[in-house]
Structure formats: C-alpha cells, structure tokens
Design a protein around this motif. Structure first.
Motif, PDB file in Angstrom:
ATOM      1  N   UNK A   1       0.976  -1.254  -0.113  1.00  0.00           N
ATOM      2  CA  UNK A   1       0.047  -0.076   0.072  1.00  0.00           C
ATOM      3  C   UNK A   1       0.955   1.312   0.157  1.00  0.00           C
TER       4      UNK A   1
ATOM      5  N   UNK B   1       2.121   2.000  -3.361  1.00  0.00           N
ATOM      6  CA  UNK B   1       1.194   2.716  -4.202  1.00  0.00           C
ATOM      7  C   UNK B   1       1.154   4.084  -3.651  1.00  0.00           C
ATOM      8  N   UNK B   2       0.841   4.253  -2.320  1.00  0.00           N
ATOM      9  CA  UNK B   2       0.750   5.899  -2.018  1.00  0.00           C
ATOM     10  C   UNK B   2       1.822   6.514  -2.370  1.00  0.00           C
TER      11      UNK B   2
ATOM     12  N   UNK C   1       3.886   6.248  -5.163  1.00  0.00           N
ATOM     13  CA  UNK C   1       3.653   6.128  -6.637  1.00  0.00           C
ATOM     14  C   UNK C   1       2.674   7.582  -6.865  1.00  0.00           C
TER      15      UNK C   1
END
Lengths: 304, 464
Positions: free
Chosen positions: A45, A48-49, A51
């Motif tokens: 997660x 993704x955060x 990115x």
C-alpha cells in the motif's frame, strides 16, 4: 571479483529494503507476540501511496527539485501508511487481545487478503511503472574491472542508515521506547505502572508502518514498478529476515534483512534466478525448524 | 483483563453524551476515511498508451466513502443500541430455533442429504437439460470440491488446532500425481485416485515431520513456505510439470471403465440411453458427493477413536497432553497427513474433472479461501464448514449471475474481485465478533450418560 562486489552492493540495497520492512514484523511480534501477516501488504500500500503522491507532486509543481519532491513524498507516505496501519490495528487486532492464540493471525490473514483486493479494485490489476526517479551512477575501479554504483543505491542505503539510527534512538532513549520495552516484558505489569498499553501498541504499529513506507518509497526509487500482488513475497522475505535475525530484536531484523538480500542476490547471480524465491522460503523453513530464536533472539521459554 | 482493548461500542460514547458527541465521533470516522482513501481512491494511476502513468481524480468516490462512513457511524451512534440488541436477539432466536421447532442437527443433516441427492434431478427439472449444466457444474460440483477441501482442512485446523496455510500444496500434489500418472503411464482415474491420496499423505508426513514441533504461528508460516516452495517448483520444473503452461489431456473419469462419450462403447450406448453431456456431470456430481461424504464420515468416526480425542485434547492444551503421555508429534502427524490425504483425493478429482491443471490453481489465495471456509464454518463444525462453503463459493457464483449488478456498477463489474475482498473482511469480522464460528454450539464427541452441548466460548481453541 568485480562481479561479486557488484552483486554484494545490489544485495545490500535489496537487504536494506527487507530490513526496513522486517522491523515492523519484529517490533509487533516483540510487543504482542503476533505475526502481523498484513505487514507485507501495508508495504505494498505504501508503494502505491508513494507512487501516486510522486506523480501528483511532479504534475502539480513541475519545477520542484527531485530531492525536495522525494522528501515530501517520503514524509507524506510515512504519515498515510501509518494511518492505514493504525486503523488496521484498531479494527482487526485490538478487539482480539485475550482471544485464542491463532485469532490475531487469522484476522491478519483476512486483513492481508482485504488489502490486496482493495488495491486491485481501486488501482486495477496491471503493473504500474514510472520512469526512473534518480538516474546516474559512478564507477568504482576494482583490481580486475569496474563496479557501477548507482546514486539511487547510495540513497537507499543512506536513508536506511539514517532512519534506523533515528528509530533506534526512539526505542532506546525516549519514554515511548521505554514503554514499548516494558510492554514487551510484561504487559499487565506495565499497565499497572501507568503505561497506556493500547496507545503503546498502536504507536508500535505506527512506527512499523512508517518504516515500511520508507521501504516502499525506496523500493519505488529502485524498481519503479509495482502491482497489487507485490506485498506478499517481500512481506514473507522480510518476515524471514526478522526470524533469521531473531524475532523481537531490532538490530537482528536489520542483520537478517541484509543477509536475506545478499543471499537472494548471490543465489540469483550464481545459481538460478528461477529458484530465488525458493531459496528465501527454504531459509525461512530451515531457520524456524532448526534455529527458531534466530541470530540475536532470546530463546522462547514456554510458560504453563 | 488489564490492557485489553475495548471496542468502541455505543455505550462507550456515553462519556460524551448526546447528539454532539455522536456527530463528533462520526466526523472523526469520516476524516479517517478521507485520510485512508486520499491517495489510493482519490486518484487512479492508469497507464496511458504514450504518456506513461496519468492520474485520474476520483473525488466523487472519496466523497461517497466519507459520506457513507459519516452517516452510517452517526446512525450507529444514535440508534446503535437498538440495532445491537435486536441483532443479538436475532442471533439468540436463531440458535434457539433448533430446540424450539424440534429440529435437531440430525434432522438438518437428513434434510440436507436428501436435498443433495436429488439436487441434479431438481436442476434438470427446473432449468431444463441445457440450463442444468451450469447449475450442476458451477454450483454443485464446484461447491462440493470446496466442501471436501474444507472438511479435509478441518481435521488439521479445526480438530487438531494446527494452522496450515499451505493446504493447497496437498491439493496440488494430488492433482499433479493424477495428471502425471495418467498422462505418462496411462493409469485410469480409479487407480490414480487412491495413489493421489497416498502421495499427498506421504508428502504430509514428509513436510509435517520436521515442522510439527513448532509452535502454532510458526507452524503456520512454515506450512505457507512449503506451499509456496511446491508451487514454485511446479512452475519452474518445466520438464516434468510443464511449467506455467500446466498439463492438459488428462483422461476423464470413466464409469468403471465405460467412458462418457457418444461412441458405441460409451455410457449412453451401453445403458441404452440417448447421449447427453449431462451423464458425465451427474456422475461427477455424485462422485464428489460420495467423496465428500466419505471424508465427513471418516472424520466423524475418527473423532470417536482415541486418536481423534487426542487431536482435540492437543488443540485445547498441548502441554497438558504431553504431561499425560500423549505422543504429540505422532498425533499431529496423523492429523496432518490424513488432512493432506483428503486434499490429495480432492486434487485427483479436480484434475480429472477439468482434464487440465496449471500452477495457477494452486496459489496461496486458494489456501486462504479454504482456510476462510473453515474459519467461517467455526473451526471444527462439519456442518458449519459445509454451510460456509455453500455461502462463499455459491455466493460468488450467484453474484456472477445477477445481471442487475452489472447495470448498477457498470459492465466492468466483476464479482470475483469483490469475492476476495468480502472473504478478507469476513475473516476479520468473524474473529472479532464470533471467533467460535457461525455454529458456535458444540456437541461433545464423547460423553458420560447424556450429551451436554456446551457453548463454543467455553472451549479454548476451536470446538469440541
């Protein structure tokens, strides 16, 4: 020789990332004795955060220096990932204290499944890749050839050292760290002496997740690609690192992480890249069977 | 207990009473939802063909999430007390339903059995021969495979209290041994089936022997590691297993040597029937039903034997067991290998049913699905596992069938994505609210004079 040193360098870079994730496992295990199975997915997660934040910042403030952008991304990702981990602890683990022994592990598996599928749902099943954030490298002359050191590798190892020192300081010198170590020894007694146990445990999860977020951003810098399924294998490897170093021991987690990173890279370089995960999983099984207290851990005494 | 975290029940909020406190609390939850959804939900990073990743804002979705969180929490804070009381009353009514209507577990069992036996005929009668294919194959056979896997794992997790996260490895061993034996040596399904079970049990002993002295959660992780190792070997050992492409052309099961095809030696011609693909499905359905029921029967029998009692004793207290002279390693090993054997049988059936297998079917998620079926079923309750399998596997299939959901959520709506999401949340919710499973009343397998059912909450892990 140069090939070996090159692989050593790559292994240390990868090992830094594993070590940072492993601290989250080891701290949580130390304090409440549960395997936080969802931690690898918290890491995913955080990638993704990181990115999305990086894309957001570079598109909003185009001219921003890359270093400043990375620092903002790092801090924000740490905060947001910590929020996730705090919530997970609150929802899935806290109500289970005092439940039967395997309940938190099953709950954590459920949470892990949820996180994987949540990210798949909101971000799609495809790999996300971004162009390299930090380019460039310099060569280091060796006796029989050259070793290429990428700047990002230096950044990863430098950040790891700085943040590990900072967290080491927190655990050893601050009142929060004292409270954590007290809870680790005897939760009931710590509570009687006025330590807010729930808060201490929450903060442990927050710290673990913040370090996982650091690992996540560094992973992004190094590889620049992520998919929803990328939490499982790094998670298991980081857990292996925690076990190898001695679960519950902070320096052990780092040592374990570096060892796993080195083993994985050297295995891929000299034996077989297809079986590199098999190597990691085998180390996990072998350590747990023959050396369950790891390198720096205390032997586990079974109390009746 | 000191240091035990309390859930925030509505009662806790009475410290900040009234409407304002409720709004504040709901506002906090909405804020939390915003924080959690900020980058992940608010932006979709999608891959543009030329321009790389592009962020597509989705603030509407975030607003919905926060709004739902706020109002749901507000409603819960204001009226939660009634809902909660109503809920527990409903659960109480449900659990006392059996005793009031005189329906015992025994009755339910017989009704279930009759229903199962007549299921394919009902499907044909109600949906016609064409429509019945789907109902027997996707629903009946698919669910029964998971019931059987759930029952197999139940021996390990539910009875012996060993958390096995790599159960799918034994399923894979069964499937691959069937596939390899039948494609290379031409063994028939009926020869492969017992061999697959033996191989899986053998692997269970082989893997179980070194790991079974480990403590509960370590054991879970080692089984996970073994499961992954087996899968990775299946992918990479291309010469034998065909790698990621898998093995195809596995012969289908025959009716004791009579194949299900349209030829003169086929099942239809031999018994003077007109050929339809339904015959094979009927046969597969009753085959897996028989296999599942056999698993159940053996498990129920084993529980009455000394070994079964030792399993349950081991689950409750390992140290006490050891001090009473029970050989814990042997006890664990039998549970592990018998569980593995049933996994192997199911794997053999799986391979023969599809005629094709690949490592994709044996990923960790599959283990997680089987485990969640056992957990939701209440770890130890046979009927609970069956109900959980029907609800979870059947539920997904039904979601697939519901056309209006596609109209509601757009054509891209894929229930399989939500399935695992719901599985995960259900596992967490189950541990939080009903750690003893849906069927939390336990009947003792051994008793003095009369059976006294006790609440699942009284036993330590799993149930008696």
């Amino acid at each position: 020789m140069d090939y070996f040193v090159q692989q050593l360098l790559n292994g240390l870079t990868l090992g830094s990332v594993y070590g940072l994730i492993a601290i989250g496992y080891t701290m949580v295990y130390g304090i409440i004795g549960m395997i936080n199975f969802a931690h690898g997915d918290v890491f995913m997660v955080s990638v993704f955060i990181g990115l999305i934040l990086f894309l957001l910042i570079t598109s909003l403030f185009g001219g921003l220096a890359i270093a400043l952008a990375l620092i903002i991304v790092l801090v924000a990702a740490m905060a947001l990932t910590a929020l996730w981990s705090w919530t997970i602890e609150r929802v899935a683990y806290r109500p289970l204290r005092g439940s039967f022994r395997l309940a938190p592990l099953i709950s954590a598996i459920g949470m892990s499944i949820f996180l994987v599928n949540f990210v798949q749902l909101v971000q799609g099943p495809r790999n996300k890749s971004i162009p390299p954030i930090i380019d460039g490298s310099f060569t280091l002359p060796m006796i029989d050839g050259n070793v290429t050191v990428a700047y990002k590798q230096l950044l990863i190892m430098g950040t790891t050292v700085v943040l590990l020192t900072a967290f080491w300081f927190i655990v050893q010198k601050t009142s929060l760290g004292r409270a954590q170590r007290a809870c680790e020894q005897d939760r009931k007694m710590a509570a009687l002496l006025g330590i807010n146990v729930d808060r201490t445990i929450s903060l442990t999860f927050v710290m673990g997740a913040a370090l996982a977020a650091v690992a996540g951003v560094l992973y992004l810098v190094q590889y620049g690609v992520v998919s929803f399924a990328d939490g499982f294998v790094p998670g298991v490897k980081a857990f292996t690192a925690a076990v190898l170093g001695g679960i519950g021991s902070l320096p052990g987690a780092v040592i374990g992480g570096l060892l796993i990173g080195l083993i994985e890279v050297l295995w891929s370089a000299y034996f077989s890249i297809d079986y590199k995960d098999v190597a990691a999983f085998s180390i996990l099984a072998i350590t747990l069977i023959f050396m369950p207290s790891g390198i720096l851990g205390k032997p586990d005494v079974e109390k009746v | 207990m000191v240091g035990t975290g309390k859930r925030r029940e509505p009662a806790d909020l009475q410290a900040s009473p009234g409407f304002l406190g409720a709004v504040k609390d709901a506002g906090f939850l909405a804020l939390l939802t915003f924080g959690l959804s900020f980058p992940l939900v608010a932006f979709n990073a999608y891959q543009h063909l030329t321009a790389g990743l592009i962020l597509e804002p989705r603030w509407g979705l975030v607003a919905w999430a926060c709004g739902i969180a706020f109002f749901a929490r507000l409603a819960w804070n204001l009226f939660g007390g009634y809902i909660s009381r109503g809920g527990s009353a409903a659960i109480g009514a449900m659990s006392s339903l059996g005793s009031r209507t005189g329906l015992s577990v025994n009755h339910i069992r017989w009704i279930g059995l009759i229903w199962l036996l007549s299921y394919p005929f009902l499907a044909v009668a109600l949906a016609g021969p064409g429509g019945a294919l789907k109902w027997i194959d996707n629903f009946g056979i698919q669910i029964l495979i998971y019931v059987m896997l759930g029952w197999g794992l139940n021996i390990v997790v539910g009875l012996a209290g060993l958390l096995d996260l790599g159960y799918v490895a034994f399923y894979a061993v069964g499937a691959y041994s069937t596939a390899l034996l039948s494609t290379t040596f031409g063994f028939s399904f009926w020869l492969c089936l017992p061999l697959a079970g033996i191989f899986a049990a053998f692997w269970g002993i082989l893997l179980g022997f070194p790991v079974l002295r480990l403590r509960g959660d370590y054991l879970a992780i080692v089984t996970l590691a073994f499961g992954e190792i087996i899968r990775l070997v299946l992918i990479n050992w291309v010469d034998v297993t065909g790698g990621a492409a898998g093995i195809s052309g596995i012969p289908r099961p025959t009716f004791f040597g009579i194949p299900f095809n349209a030829s003169d030696e086929g099942f239809a011609a031999t018994f003077g029937l007109t050929f339809t693909p339904l015959h094979r499905l009927f046969f597969l359905f009753y085959l897996i039903l028989a296999m599942a029921l056999l698993t159940n029967w053996i498990t129920v029998r084993l529980r009455k034997l000394p070994i079964g009692r030792a399993w349950e004793a081991l689950r409750e207290d390992e140290i006490a067991c050891r001090s009473l002279g029970i050989d814990t390693v042997l006890t664990k090993l039998t549970a592990f290998s018998i569980g593995a054997m049933f996994g192997g049988f199911a794997g053999a059936f799986f391979a023969a049913r599809l005629g094709f297998i690949s490592p994709k079917s044996f990923e960790f998620m599959e283990s997680a699905v089987i485990l969640s079926i056992v957990v939701l079923g209440g770890m130890g309750s046979q009927i609970g596992v069956a109900i959980a399998a029907i609800a979870m596997i059947g539920g997904t299939e039904i979601l697939r069938e519901l056309g209006f959901l596609k109209a509601l959520f757009g054509p891209a709506f894929d229930p399989a994505q939500y399935r695992m999401l719901v599985f995960g949340l259900a596992m967490v919710g189950m541990m939080v609210w009903r750690p003893r499973g849906l069927i939390s009343k336990r009947e003792p397998s051994i008793f003095l004079r009369e059976k006294k059912a006790i609440s699942g909450a009284l036993v330590k892990e799993g149930h008696g």
